[in-house]
Design a protein around this motif. Structure first.
Motif, PDB file in Angstrom:
ATOM      1  N   ASP A  34       0.821  -1.210   0.000  1.00 14.76           N
ATOM      2  CA  ASP A  34       0.000   0.000   0.000  1.00 14.76           C
ATOM      3  C   ASP A  34       0.853   1.257   0.000  1.00 14.76           C
ATOM      4  N   ASP A  35       2.089   1.151   0.497  1.00 18.84           N
ATOM      5  CA  ASP A  35       2.936   2.340   0.590  1.00 18.84           C
ATOM      6  C   ASP A  35       3.893   2.462  -0.589  1.00 18.84           C
ATOM      7  N   LYS A 119      -6.660   9.281  -2.195  1.00 21.41           N
ATOM      8  CA  LYS A 119      -6.928   9.285  -0.750  1.00 21.41           C
ATOM      9  C   LYS A 119      -6.606   7.900  -0.193  1.00 21.41           C
ATOM     10  N   SER A 120      -5.739   7.854   0.808  1.00 19.96           N
ATOM     11  CA  SER A 120      -5.321   6.588   1.399  1.00 19.96           C
ATOM     12  C   SER A 120      -6.370   6.076   2.384  1.00 19.96           C
ATOM     13  N   LYS A 121      -6.136   4.868   2.914  1.00 14.02           N
ATOM     14  CA  LYS A 121      -7.055   4.300   3.899  1.00 14.02           C
ATOM     15  C   LYS A 121      -7.099   5.144   5.166  1.00 14.02           C
ATOM     16  N   LYS A 122      -6.018   5.877   5.455  1.00 11.82           N
ATOM     17  CA  LYS A 122      -5.976   6.739   6.640  1.00 11.82           C
ATOM     18  C   LYS A 122      -6.655   8.088   6.399  1.00 11.82           C
ATOM     19  N   GLY A 123      -7.115   8.309   5.180  1.00  9.75           N
ATOM     20  CA  GLY A 123      -7.769   9.567   4.868  1.00  9.75           C
ATOM     21  C   GLY A 123      -6.831  10.648   4.384  1.00  9.75           C
ATOM     22  N   GLU A 124      -5.536  10.317   4.230  1.00  8.57           N
ATOM     23  CA  GLU A 124      -4.560  11.290   3.751  1.00  8.57           C
ATOM     24  C   GLU A 124      -4.500  11.257   2.219  1.00  8.57           C
TER      25      GLU A 124
END
Length: 736
Positions: A34-35, A119-124
């Motif tokens: 994911d990163d 938009k990532s899973k963390k909302g960033e």
């Protein structure tokens, strides 16, 4: 769990196109982390003519982000991008490229539309690389990459020709990413200039980097990184890992750790500390002169409430400023309430405050410590390559001013040292007189004083010799003079070449203008033996070219700002005939956006038609009244190919139009859909006829669907009689 995805449909016609798509799919189906900062592909489906790919859904692209910052072409539903930090985009995109290169893949088409904001899973919101259709996996064997693969505006010079050196394939991606970095930090500006000059500048290695007028307004370290990334020589460009770890992309926490490590080394490392201290305290090679003076007087700039003793225990050097940062971070809780107003409630606030006051401090210390830092365990984590980083090349004027300033400072320092040595010598001579009349018990002190006196005599002799050499040596003086002259030449914006040159002499003169890097306006007379070869040597920075016919000269026309397109080249032609016009038609091209032809009665309709047909990029045209006989149906029809034409002027206050094909003017207004203004200098009766033809013509609609309007500018007295004839589409204005 259901997930929103984007569906990418790609049409293919040949097996070659199908393999290109499969290459992209194959590369991106490998992505699992994911990163990884790379757009993920989830699944694919293929039909006879299409590939359907389910991929990560993006909010927009870097191109969208920059256009929103510029306030142009704003797309809906992208408000989340407004709070995005540009450094985070740079950081994410460099990590994406590093990951890609670690997988032994080169992208080959890095550009703003291929950097997606997700938009990532963390909302960033994170930046990810996309579109790998022309990427290639690297093997142990030499990678032969196809010439011209990619998008030309963003490609490295060697990529245009496919002339890659062994081991430098990755650095073509570095070049492209450096161009994108510049496009982001200077919104919308390409580091190699406007479209008309960009390809030539890339091939010649002549960037047009945006100037940093105020170091507080731009991350100076980012400018330094961009300069390293877009070097013409691929072997000198850094790696993607170097880019990721450059201080331009550091967080406040990383900067704090670096400053502390440097300060600790200066204080505690007896072997390397003194050398590092000297390097850090040297004058900044990259700073503005004002910034240099400001850093030397940092105790007057930094808020005194940060230190209970108002910095009395600190010297005014850069190393001491680092010690202040170190001490205040270590003893953050001891900072007064007044001091907390400047730095906030966390220790990184100290670093943010100091670097805000001294924008070049971080880059200067990082560069100054590089040669030592790459060898020390305590500093090595901050340097990712064994070679020291490239020094930022200051603008020519700053470089010359700085070297002259250093020379004057060194002379002043030597004089001060000489005066102090002479004072000390006089004192020791007085001591010797007293000691020689005392008893033998003072004999040891006498010998020590005599030895000190001899040392001072040698010091004085050495200082006098160095001072004499510095002040008197002709070569030193000429070096400074050369710097000042280089500074003057590099900042010249207007230049006139003497008339009467042969074409060979003119070509030599134009080659000599390479040092005039800021040259915007050039005045010349065409040689009698001209073939037009000299046109290929025009400086890429040129914005206005004044051309006089052979043997002719005169005052260059001063163009108003509203008659000068903000890009491309404006050509002003005076007192020229068909021979000159024909050469310009062959030697100039879409780069020309503005054309003014004045006092050219010898130009025929055929020559004018040929010139206007060749200059398809024209946006603003003035044809003086002396051309009335050459302005025919055919010559005006040649302007129909100028899709960007916005203004046209026929005649001037001093040379009115006398014979103009009226219907041809109305056809031009109808055909050139972006035409906004027709400025017409003629007698009242002719102006009336042209207005009647325009009113009868149907101008149609603009690209956005709204009805078109045209400004018809005429001088007095015609304006007084015609202004009442304005309609919703043709509005009469007074020509000034």
């Amino acid at each position: 769990m259901r997930q929103e995805v984007a569906i990418k449909r790609i049409h293919y016609r040949t097996d070659e196109e199908r393999l290109l798509i499969e290459n992209e799919v194959g590369n991106l189906l490998k992505v699992e982390e994911d990163d990884a900062r790379v757009i993920r592909y989830y699944m694919t489906q293929r039909t006879d003519n299409f590939y359907y790919i389910a991929m990560e859904l993006a909010l927009g692209t870097v191109e969208d982000y920059v256009e929103r910052k510029q306030g142009v072409h704003t797309k809906p539903d992208m408000d989340e991008l407004d709070n995005l930090d540009e450094i985070s985009i740079l950081r994410d995109s460099s990590k994406a490229l590093e990951w890609l290169h670690q997988q032994k893949i080169v992208h080959r088409d890095i550009k703003p539309p291929n950097l997606m904001l997700v938009k990532s899973k963390k909302g960033e919101i994170v930046t990810k690389l996309a579109d790998f259709g022309i990427s290639k996996e690297m093997t142990a064997s030499k990678l032969k990459m196809t010439a011209g693969v990619g998008t030309l505006d963003w490609m490295a010079p060697e990529a245009h020709m496919g002339e890659y050196q062994q081991g430098t394939e990755k650095t073509a991606d570095i070049f492209s990413l450096g161009c994108v970095f510049h496009y982001i930090i200077f919104p919308g500006q390409h580091p190699f200039g406007d479209m008309s000059d960009r390809m030539a500048n890339i091939q010649q290695g002549k960037p047009c980097l945006a100037n940093i007028e105020d170091p507080k307004s731009v991350n100076v370290a980012t400018r330094h990184l961009v300069e390293e990334m877009i070097q013409q020589d691929p072997t000198k460009r850094p790696s993607s890992t170097y880019v990721v770890n450059h201080p331009a992309l550091w967080t406040s926490e990383q900067t704090e750790k670096f400053f502390q490590a440097v300060s600790d080394c200066i204080k505690e490392d007896k072997e390397h500390g003194p050398v590092l201290k000297k390097a850090v305290n040297e004058e900044l090679d990259l700073a503005f002169v004002t910034e240099l003076v400001k850093l030397k007087e940092w105790k007057k700039v930094v808020d005194a409430t940060l230190d209970k003793g108002a910095f009395e225990s600190y010297q005014g050097t850069t190393a001491e400023l680092l010690r202040l940062i170190r001490n205040k971070v270590h003893h953050f809780n001891d900072i007064s309430k007044e001091g907390r107003k400047e730095v906030g409630n966390v220790s990184t606030g100290v670093v943010n405050y100091i670097t805000g006051e001294f924008p070049t401090l971080l880059l200067h210390v990082w560069l100054a410590a590089a040669s030592i830092g790459i060898t020390l365990d305590s500093l090595k984590p901050f340097y990712t390559e064994s070679r020291p980083p490239k020094r930022l090349v200051p603008r020519e004027q700053e470089a010359a001013e700085m070297q002259v300033l250093r020379l004057k400072t060194r002379v002043r320092e030597l004089r001060d040292q000489l005066n102090q040595a002479l004072t000390d010598k006089k004192r020791t001579e007085n001591d010797l007189k007293e000691l020689r009349v005392t008893n033998s018990s003072t004999e040891t002190k006498l010998r020590e004083t005599e030895a000190r006196n001899e040392d001072l005599e040698q010091t004085i002799a050495s200082l006098m010799a160095r001072l004499y050499e510095l002040e008197r040596t002709p070569s030193a003086t000429s070096d400074v003079g050369a710097l000042v002259e280089a500074m003057r030449i590099a900042n010249v914006k207007t230049h006139t070449l003497q008339r009467g040159l042969s074409e060979e002499q003119l070509e030599t003169a134009l080659r000599g203008l390479e040092a005039y890097r800021a040259l915007e306006e050039l005045v010349l007379s065409v040689p009698l033996d001209s073939t037009g070869r000299w046109l290929r040597l025009l400086p890429p920075s040129l914005r206005t070219l004044h051309v006089f016919g052979p043997g002719e000269t005169g005052e260059p026309v001063k163009l108003g700002k509203n008659r000068r397109p903000d890009h491309g080249l404006v050509v002003v032609i005076q007192q020229a005939g068909d021979d000159v016009i024909d050469q310009l038609a062959k030697g100039l091209g879409p780069r020309v956006t503005g054309l003014n032809m004045l006092n050219c009665p010898r130009v025929t309709a055929g020559a004018l038609q040929g010139l206007l047909s060749a200059l398809t990029g024209l946006e603003d045209v003035t044809l003086g009244g002396s051309l009335s006989g050459a302005i025919t149906d055919a010559s005006l029809a040649a302007l129909h190919g100028c899709s960007q034409l916005r203004k046209i002027q026929l005649g001037t206050p001093s040379a009115l139009c006398t014979d103009i094909p009226v219907k041809a003017v109305s056809r031009l207004a109808f055909t050139c859909r972006k035409l906004e203004a027709l400025i017409f200098h003629a007698m009242e009766e002719l102006s009336q006829r042209v207005l009647d033809a325009l009113v009868r013509a149907d101008l149609g609609k603009s690209d956005d669907g709204t009805p078109r309007t045209l400004r018809f500018n005429v001088p007095e007295p015609a304006y007084g009689k015609l202004r009442q004839r304005s309609t919703s589409s043709i509005i009469v204005y007074e020509a000034t």
